[in-house]
Design a protein around this motif. Structure first.
Motif, PDB file in Angstrom:
ATOM      1  N   GLU A 160       0.837  -1.204   0.000  1.00 21.29           N
ATOM      2  CA  GLU A 160       0.000   0.000   0.000  1.00 21.29           C
ATOM      3  C   GLU A 160       0.874   1.257   0.000  1.00 21.29           C
ATOM      4  O   GLU A 160       0.919   2.021   0.965  1.00 21.29           O
ATOM      5  N   GLU A 161       1.544   1.525  -1.110  1.00 20.82           N
ATOM      6  CA  GLU A 161       2.452   2.661  -1.192  1.00 20.82           C
ATOM      7  C   GLU A 161       1.716   3.995  -1.028  1.00 20.82           C
ATOM      8  O   GLU A 161       2.217   4.914  -0.373  1.00 20.82           O
ATOM      9  N   ARG A 162       0.554   4.112  -1.638  1.00 19.67           N
ATOM     10  CA  ARG A 162      -0.195   5.379  -1.554  1.00 19.67           C
ATOM     11  C   ARG A 162      -0.644   5.657  -0.121  1.00 19.67           C
ATOM     12  O   ARG A 162      -0.551   6.787   0.366  1.00 19.67           O
ATOM     13  N   LEU A 163      -1.140   4.642   0.562  1.00 21.87           N
ATOM     14  CA  LEU A 163      -1.578   4.823   1.943  1.00 21.87           C
ATOM     15  C   LEU A 163      -0.396   5.137   2.857  1.00 21.87           C
ATOM     16  O   LEU A 163      -0.493   5.989   3.744  1.00 21.87           O
ATOM     17  N   ILE A 164       0.724   4.445   2.650  1.00 16.98           N
ATOM     18  CA  ILE A 164       1.909   4.686   3.475  1.00 16.98           C
ATOM     19  C   ILE A 164       2.395   6.117   3.302  1.00 16.98           C
ATOM     20  O   ILE A 164       2.761   6.791   4.272  1.00 16.98           O
ATOM     21  N   ALA A 165       2.404   6.602   2.061  1.00 15.91           N
ATOM     22  CA  ALA A 165       2.854   7.975   1.796  1.00 15.91           C
ATOM     23  C   ALA A 165       1.964   8.979   2.522  1.00 15.91           C
ATOM     24  O   ALA A 165       2.451   9.975   3.075  1.00 15.91           O
ATOM     25  N   ALA A 166       0.650   8.722   2.529  1.00 17.72           N
ATOM     26  CA  ALA A 166      -0.276   9.635   3.207  1.00 17.72           C
ATOM     27  C   ALA A 166      -0.066   9.609   4.722  1.00 17.72           C
ATOM     28  O   ALA A 166      -0.142  10.646   5.384  1.00 17.72           O
ATOM     29  N   VAL A 167       0.221   8.425   5.268  1.00 15.62           N
ATOM     30  CA  VAL A 167       0.496   8.313   6.707  1.00 15.62           C
ATOM     31  C   VAL A 167       1.778   9.072   7.042  1.00 15.62           C
ATOM     32  O   VAL A 167       1.859   9.777   8.059  1.00 15.62           O
ATOM     33  N   GLU A 168       2.795   8.940   6.205  1.00 15.87           N
ATOM     34  CA  GLU A 168       4.062   9.644   6.421  1.00 15.87           C
ATOM     35  C   GLU A 168       3.867  11.153   6.465  1.00 15.87           C
ATOM     36  O   GLU A 168       4.487  11.850   7.269  1.00 15.87           O
TER      37      GLU A 168
END
Length: 304
Positions: A160-168
């Motif tokens: 889940e690259e998109r979700l991880i980026a948003a969490v970051e």
């Protein structure tokens, strides 16, 4: 040649306490990392003008065919900078460490850097998990909450690259990100409504999360990923699901519209009372404030 005694560092494993000069051609980089060219150029310039501020960390090679050689543990950038400057030797702290300990030393050094990204930490957590460390052990080593670690591991393993980026970036709660990763599209829509109603998501944040979920659904979990052009046949269940999703989306819009309408009414009421006050009107004239947005003026005058 030997240099003065170097104090033992808590980041180093083993018994080495001496800085020694090691020939660059006797050091092997077993796990090289790609580097930003501009950042590397600044590092080379800095070392060239100021010298090396901290020695690199190496360990004797475990390969019997390479006796007398060393494996790099920490300091790839400094090592490559010395190579670029045409140096022959570099100051080293030699430690005795196994494969697991070498990785932990490297992880601690990376976490101690002034400029490190959350992505480095996240993928280090995944590596620790892949090496057999439990969530509790990772929590003790990183000082992170076990619940957070489990959530991050779920996102990483599902790509889940998109979700991880948003969490970051801090605008997507980790709990909502894991829920999205586990849920179907319909369940995600329900969760979005609940998040709005409970105040977890508000205003611009809600819009950003909505866009993120739409991109994830149509473009995939990974950046640069292309969805298959082969569409599944339309079924009554799929049409019903699409209809329900759109209904929920419009319900959220209506709730937002109601809230905004209430806020506008509060502003209009307050402005009417203020404009009826002679002192306030005199203050406006003294500050050369002679107009207001037309839509607001129309509401105050009972129009629109």
């Amino acid at each position: 040649m030997n240099m003065p005694q170097h104090p033992r560092s808590p980041h180093h494993v083993g018994e080495a306490t001496t800085v020694v000069m090691v020939s660059l051609d006797r050091i092997r980089v077993l796990n090289p990392r790609a580097r930003n060219k501009q950042v590397f150029a600044k590092l080379v310039e800095n070392i060239s003008s100021l010298g090396l501020k901290r020695p690199i960390t190496v360990t004797p090679s475990s390969d019997q065919d390479n006796t007398g050689f060393f494996e790099l543990v920490c300091g790839q950038g400094r090592y490559e900078a010395f190579c670029a400057l045409g140096e022959r030797e570099i100051p080293c702290v030699v430690v005795s460490a196994g494969e697991t300990d070498r990785f932990l030393i490297s992880l601690v050094e990376n976490l101690a850097r002034r400029k490190h990204t959350n992505k480095d930490l996240l993928y280090s957590i995944q590596i620790l998990s892949d090496r057999g460390y439990t969530t509790k052990q990772i929590s003790m080593k990183t000082s992170l909450d076990p619940t957070y670690i489990n959530a991050i591991l779920l996102l990483l393993r599902q790509g889940e690259e998109r979700l991880i980026a948003a969490v970051e970036k801090g605008w997507l709660p980790i709990s909502l990100a894991t829920m999205v990763a586990r849920s179907s599209d319909t369940e995600v829509q329900i969760a979005m409504v609940e998040a709005y109603e409970t105040g977890v998501l508000k205003g611009e944040q809600l819009i950003k999360v909505r866009r993120l979920i739409d991109r994830r659904r149509f473009l995939g979990k990974h950046y640069g990923q292309k969805r298959s052009t082969t569409e599944q046949p339309t079924t009554p269940q799929k049409l019903l699901s699409t209809y329900q999703t759109e209904v929920r989306r419009q319900q959220v819009m209506l709730k937002k519209a109601d809230i905004n309408e209430q806020r506008v009414l509060i502003i209009v009421t307050a402005m009417r009372r203020l404009l009826a006050d002679d002192y306030f009107c005199t203050l406006l004239r003294s500050e050369n404030i002679a107009d207001m947005p037309k839509s607001l003026a129309d509401r105050i005058n009972g129009e629109g």
